[in-house]
Write a protein that holds these residues in place. Sequence first.
Motif, PDB file in Angstrom:
ATOM      1  N   ASN A 101      16.311  26.581  40.096  1.00 21.31           N
ATOM      2  CA  ASN A 101      15.016  26.060  39.678  1.00 21.31           C
ATOM      3  C   ASN A 101      15.159  25.419  38.305  1.00 21.31           C
ATOM      4  OD1 ASN A 101      12.359  25.480  39.122  1.00 21.31           O
ATOM      5  ND2 ASN A 101      11.678  27.599  39.082  1.00 21.31           N
ATOM      6  N   GLU A 130      12.893  27.345  35.540  1.00 21.32           N
ATOM      7  CA  GLU A 130      12.794  28.801  35.589  1.00 21.32           C
ATOM      8  C   GLU A 130      12.745  29.443  34.200  1.00 21.32           C
ATOM      9  OE1 GLU A 130      16.151  30.386  37.570  1.00 21.32           O
ATOM     10  OE2 GLU A 130      17.644  29.332  36.337  1.00 21.32           O
ATOM     11  N   ASN A 158       7.630  31.001  34.224  1.00 21.84           N
ATOM     12  CA  ASN A 158       7.754  32.286  34.913  1.00 21.84           C
ATOM     13  C   ASN A 158       6.637  33.199  34.422  1.00 21.84           C
ATOM     14  OD1 ASN A 158       8.862  33.881  32.509  1.00 21.84           O
ATOM     15  ND2 ASN A 158      10.379  32.222  32.695  1.00 21.84           N
TER      16      ASN A 158
END
Length: 376
Positions: free
Chosen positions: A215, A218, A222
């Motif tokens: 990703n 990421e 998050n």
Amino acid sequence: MGINDRVQEKSSVRLPDAKNLVLSSSPHLSSSADVRKIMLLVIFCMLPACGAGVWFFGLPALKVLLLSLFFCVGLEALWCFCAGKPVWGTIGDCSAAVTGILLALNLPPGVPFYVPLVGAALAIWLGKQIYGGLGNNPFNPVLVGRVGLLIALPALMTTWSPARGMAENYPEYQAFGMADPALAAGATSAPMELTTCATPLGVASTLPAPEAGKNRFEKIDNPSMWKEYFIGRQGGCIGETCAPALLLGGILLVIFNLINWRVPLYFAGTVFVLSGIVHFFFPQVTPTPLFHLLTGGLLLGAIFMATDMVTSPITGTGCLIFAVGCGIITTVIRIWGNYPEGVSFSILFMNALVPLIDRWFVKRPFGYTRRRREAK
């Protein structure tokens, strides 16, 4: 007693004395609220965002707030003096004070003193007084000042300071431009006088392509980071980082009946839905919709600037069209534009369309029938 006598007696009882009747034009409903009271309530609603900005960015943010307030009020007084208008009658309505505070909330903390001075001149003179003063301006004066500063002083307008508590909660200092955690934490032994960082939106727009199966966002998108963004521990303008303070101000505005709740709801909702659709089909193109909602100036713009009484539509349907248009333009600029943020540009663009929106969606007056054109 005859019939006519009884009718006259009953009429004299039921009908009021003609001397007590007041002949006036519409509207017949009035309110004790005036411009000054409304502006003071708006300032009260902005206090949570001001307090959060000073808490997270310290005395430099307070300095910018005071300078922007002083310059906006002073420049409006100067304009009125030169134009032969009543000075106190104009600045006494506190509209210039609202402009000054809101302009400061749209500035990075720690900018030099001439930045709020130039912004105040653009907002008050170019965005407001040149059109005739309050109520005649087609564009939001604060956004005129902010966009003008972005064009004239792009380096200063994109230099951000880390928020209080940001260093000890951000696991990736390098990603946010903080090479040394001690510097980001504001250590007294640091040899540098100023520590800067990037905003989450700025980081998202410059991240390199990820490796296969990973990703791209990421590290910045998050659940743990969402919590930090919501609290306000992120880089950004003075008044745009703390979501609870902005939401509290928005709730107060709705309670005081100062804004149309449709505008912030549809504005933020459109960005959330469109960015969610793009992220669902192309997850490497843009972060999640919650990231877009909690970062940048979306909440600040949707609550305090898109809802401006003068430059927003007057009907419910018009507010819907206006807010959705702002959301679409903001999303397009954020995902595919050259600027990481698009709130200011979207509101200004839709401000230009407000007269057309009001014309098409104005309510039909009671008893009014549209005349049909006669056939030639």
